[in-house]
Design a protein around this motif. Structure first.
Motif, PDB file in Angstrom:
ATOM      1  N   ALA A 174     -13.516  17.686  -4.971  1.00  0.00           N
ATOM      2  CA  ALA A 174     -13.990  19.045  -4.689  1.00  0.00           C
ATOM      3  C   ALA A 174     -14.801  19.007  -3.405  1.00  0.00           C
ATOM      4  N   PRO A 175     -14.766  20.067  -2.599  1.00  0.00           N
ATOM      5  CA  PRO A 175     -15.498  20.033  -1.331  1.00  0.00           C
ATOM      6  C   PRO A 175     -17.008  20.051  -1.535  1.00  0.00           C
ATOM      7  N   MET A 176     -17.711  19.364  -0.658  1.00  0.00           N
ATOM      8  CA  MET A 176     -19.164  19.444  -0.600  1.00  0.00           C
ATOM      9  C   MET A 176     -19.531  20.782   0.032  1.00  0.00           C
ATOM     10  N   LEU A 177     -20.598  21.416  -0.466  1.00  0.00           N
ATOM     11  CA  LEU A 177     -20.967  22.757  -0.023  1.00  0.00           C
ATOM     12  C   LEU A 177     -22.327  22.742   0.672  1.00  0.00           C
ATOM     13  N   ALA A 178     -22.502  23.660   1.607  1.00  0.00           N
ATOM     14  CA  ALA A 178     -23.751  23.776   2.350  1.00  0.00           C
ATOM     15  C   ALA A 178     -24.655  24.820   1.712  1.00  0.00           C
ATOM     16  N   THR A 179     -25.951  24.633   1.892  1.00  0.00           N
ATOM     17  CA  THR A 179     -26.960  25.561   1.397  1.00  0.00           C
ATOM     18  C   THR A 179     -27.335  26.552   2.500  1.00  0.00           C
ATOM     19  N   PRO A 180     -27.355  27.865   2.215  1.00  0.00           N
ATOM     20  CA  PRO A 180     -27.805  28.820   3.240  1.00  0.00           C
ATOM     21  C   PRO A 180     -29.239  28.523   3.664  1.00  0.00           C
ATOM     22  N   GLY A 181     -29.512  28.629   4.935  1.00  0.00           N
ATOM     23  CA  GLY A 181     -30.864  28.342   5.392  1.00  0.00           C
ATOM     24  C   GLY A 181     -31.024  28.575   6.882  1.00  0.00           C
ATOM     25  N   GLU A 182     -32.060  27.954   7.426  1.00  0.00           N
ATOM     26  CA  GLU A 182     -32.395  28.082   8.841  1.00  0.00           C
ATOM     27  C   GLU A 182     -32.095  26.774   9.562  1.00  0.00           C
ATOM     28  N   LEU A 183     -32.089  26.825  10.882  1.00  0.00           N
ATOM     29  CA  LEU A 183     -31.913  25.611  11.666  1.00  0.00           C
ATOM     30  C   LEU A 183     -33.046  24.629  11.384  1.00  0.00           C
ATOM     31  N   PRO A 184     -32.777  23.330  11.405  1.00  0.00           N
ATOM     32  CA  PRO A 184     -33.856  22.353  11.268  1.00  0.00           C
ATOM     33  C   PRO A 184     -34.894  22.546  12.371  1.00  0.00           C
ATOM     34  N   PRO A 185     -36.148  22.223  12.108  1.00  0.00           N
ATOM     35  CA  PRO A 185     -37.174  22.363  13.151  1.00  0.00           C
ATOM     36  C   PRO A 185     -36.896  21.438  14.326  1.00  0.00           C
ATOM     37  N   HIS A 200       0.231  12.445   2.027  1.00  0.00           N
ATOM     38  CA  HIS A 200       0.726  11.299   1.269  1.00  0.00           C
ATOM     39  C   HIS A 200       2.227  11.196   1.449  1.00  0.00           C
ATOM     40  N   ASP A 201       2.651  10.060   1.977  1.00  0.00           N
ATOM     41  CA  ASP A 201       4.074   9.808   2.161  1.00  0.00           C
ATOM     42  C   ASP A 201       4.726  10.922   2.994  1.00  0.00           C
ATOM     43  N   GLY A 202       3.979  11.435   3.978  1.00  0.00           N
ATOM     44  CA  GLY A 202       4.492  12.464   4.869  1.00  0.00           C
ATOM     45  C   GLY A 202       4.389  13.876   4.342  1.00  0.00           C
ATOM     46  N   ASP A 203       3.969  14.040   3.087  1.00  0.00           N
ATOM     47  CA  ASP A 203       3.859  15.368   2.495  1.00  0.00           C
ATOM     48  C   ASP A 203       2.408  15.839   2.501  1.00  0.00           C
ATOM     49  N   LEU A 204       2.236  17.163   2.630  1.00  0.00           N
ATOM     50  CA  LEU A 204       0.905  17.758   2.655  1.00  0.00           C
ATOM     51  C   LEU A 204       0.622  18.504   1.363  1.00  0.00           C
ATOM     52  N   GLY A 205      -0.587  18.338   0.836  1.00  0.00           N
ATOM     53  CA  GLY A 205      -1.097  19.160  -0.249  1.00  0.00           C
ATOM     54  C   GLY A 205      -2.396  19.800   0.192  1.00  0.00           C
ATOM     55  N   LEU A 206      -2.624  21.043  -0.216  1.00  0.00           N
ATOM     56  CA  LEU A 206      -3.840  21.778   0.142  1.00  0.00           C
ATOM     57  C   LEU A 206      -4.458  22.341  -1.128  1.00  0.00           C
ATOM     58  N   TRP A 207      -5.786  22.175  -1.275  1.00  0.00           N
ATOM     59  CA  TRP A 207      -6.499  22.697  -2.432  1.00  0.00           C
ATOM     60  C   TRP A 207      -7.704  23.511  -1.976  1.00  0.00           C
ATOM     61  N   ALA A 208      -7.862  24.697  -2.567  1.00  0.00           N
ATOM     62  CA  ALA A 208      -8.994  25.559  -2.260  1.00  0.00           C
ATOM     63  C   ALA A 208     -10.253  25.036  -2.935  1.00  0.00           C
ATOM     64  N   ARG A 209     -11.363  25.648  -2.592  1.00  0.00           N
ATOM     65  CA  ARG A 209     -12.638  25.283  -3.197  1.00  0.00           C
ATOM     66  C   ARG A 209     -12.613  25.403  -4.722  1.00  0.00           C
ATOM     67  N   SER A 210     -11.808  26.341  -5.244  1.00  0.00           N
ATOM     68  CA  SER A 210     -11.678  26.536  -6.689  1.00  0.00           C
ATOM     69  C   SER A 210     -10.808  25.482  -7.338  1.00  0.00           C
TER      70      SER A 210
END
Length: 326
Positions: free
Chosen positions: A11-22, A45-55
């Motif tokens: 599953a993809p790693m997700l970012a937290t909403p926020g501000e720029l680092p100081p 894999h073996d020349g084939d592509l698979g794509l998965w959404a965040r869900s």
């Protein structure tokens, strides 16, 4: 010869909403542009592509134009993280243009792909030739990705910048982009986790919402949807009302929404709603997730000036929570 097993897809790693680092911490962070599309983890894999959404939905069939992988991936086994985007005439991601592709799986997909192909913007490398790279620091994964350079066909390896967050953020605004993602240089990839070591810093506030009802429109919208009643889940998992959205809809968006709204006899929201909302409300099963832009939260937990941006089928309703503090 026995073919090797394909690498696992996290599953993809997700970012937290926020501000720029100081400024004092700026050199400890890397910065990427925030791309306005659909998050997708890919496996070659073996020349084939698979794509998965965040869900975790398999979305490979929706984007056949991405199936021809770049030459750099020929004969390689790889897992990558990126964003599927539709680009406008100026080369900027256009989330509205992507809407028409997100739910399509029928014979019309190839025609749409030929007429307006999407692009896969790659920004992380999670595995390569059987080696799991998620335990490496971000700066090392990006170096491996830069060395691999999986660009070509409809694929682009995106740029990143070590430090200089304020300049990158300003450049994103000047180029009409959504914002930036700041990532700690030493951050490992934590699948499925919304982590503070990744921050998304947007020019507008965006919020995923669950559709729980609608109110009839007036004028040229008479007889149809005038506004949507939406909510988010609280810390106890209850769906709480977050406001009504009546702007930002195109005629096509309203037409696509209508058959997806499954009626129910009572409100799906846990909290009691004012009479001025409930008197003409039509309740629906809380199964649709959309995205809105908004100015902020009111003291009573309502979104100020929300505007509809479109449906999202890459997020499960139960995963929708408040992304921005008041």
């Amino acid at each position: 010869m026995v073919r090797p097993e394909p690498p696992p897809v996290p599953a993809p790693m997700l970012a937290t909403p926020g501000e720029l680092p100081p400024p004092a911490e700026d050199g400890r962070w890397g910065y990427e542009f925030k791309w306005d599309g659909v998050r997708a983890v890919s496996r070659v894999h073996d020349g084939d592509l698979g794509l998965w959404a965040r869900s975790r939905t398999d979305i490979t069939v929706r984007y056949p134009e991405l199936a021809r992988v770049p030459a750099a991936l020929a004969g390689r086994e790889a897992v990558l993280d990126g964003e599927v985007v539709a680009l406008d005439a100026l080369g900027r991601p256009d989330f509205g243009a992507l809407q028409g592709r997100m739910h399509r799986t029928g014979p019309e997909v190839r025609r749409m792909a030929a007429a307006a192909p999407v692009t896969y913007l790659v920004f992380d490398l999670l595995a390569l030739d059987g080696t799991d790279l998620t335990g490496l620091p971000y700066v090392q994964r990006r170096a491996r990705l830069d060395e691999l350079q999986p660009s070509g066909e409809r694929w682009v390896a995106t740029p990143w910048f070590r430090g200089g967050g304020a300049d990158v953020h300003a450049a994103s605004r000047e180029n009409g982009l959504e914002g930036v993602v700041a990532k700690r240089l030493d951050s490992v990839y934590r699948p499925g986790v919304r982590a503070p070591e990744w921050r998304k810093v947007k020019h507008l506030r965006m919020q995923s919402v669950v559709v729980g009802g609608w109110r009839p429109g007036q004028g040229r919208r008479a007889g149809g949807v005038g506004s949507l009643l939406v909510g988010v889940h609280d810390d106890d998992g209850r769906l709480v009302y977050a406001g009504h959205v009546g702007t930002g809809f195109t005629d096509a968006a309203l037409k696509d929404l209508d058959p997806l709204l499954a009626a129910r006899p009572a409100s799906p929201f846990a909290d009691a709603l004012p009479r001025e909302i409930t008197r003409d409300a039509r309740w629906v099963e809380p199964a649709l997730v959309g995205e809105v832009a908004f100015a902020g939260w009111t003291a009573d937990g309502r979104m100020r000036h929300p505007s509809w941006r479109g449906l999202r089928d890459d997020i499960e309703p139960e995963d929708v929570t408040e992304e921005w503090q008041a």
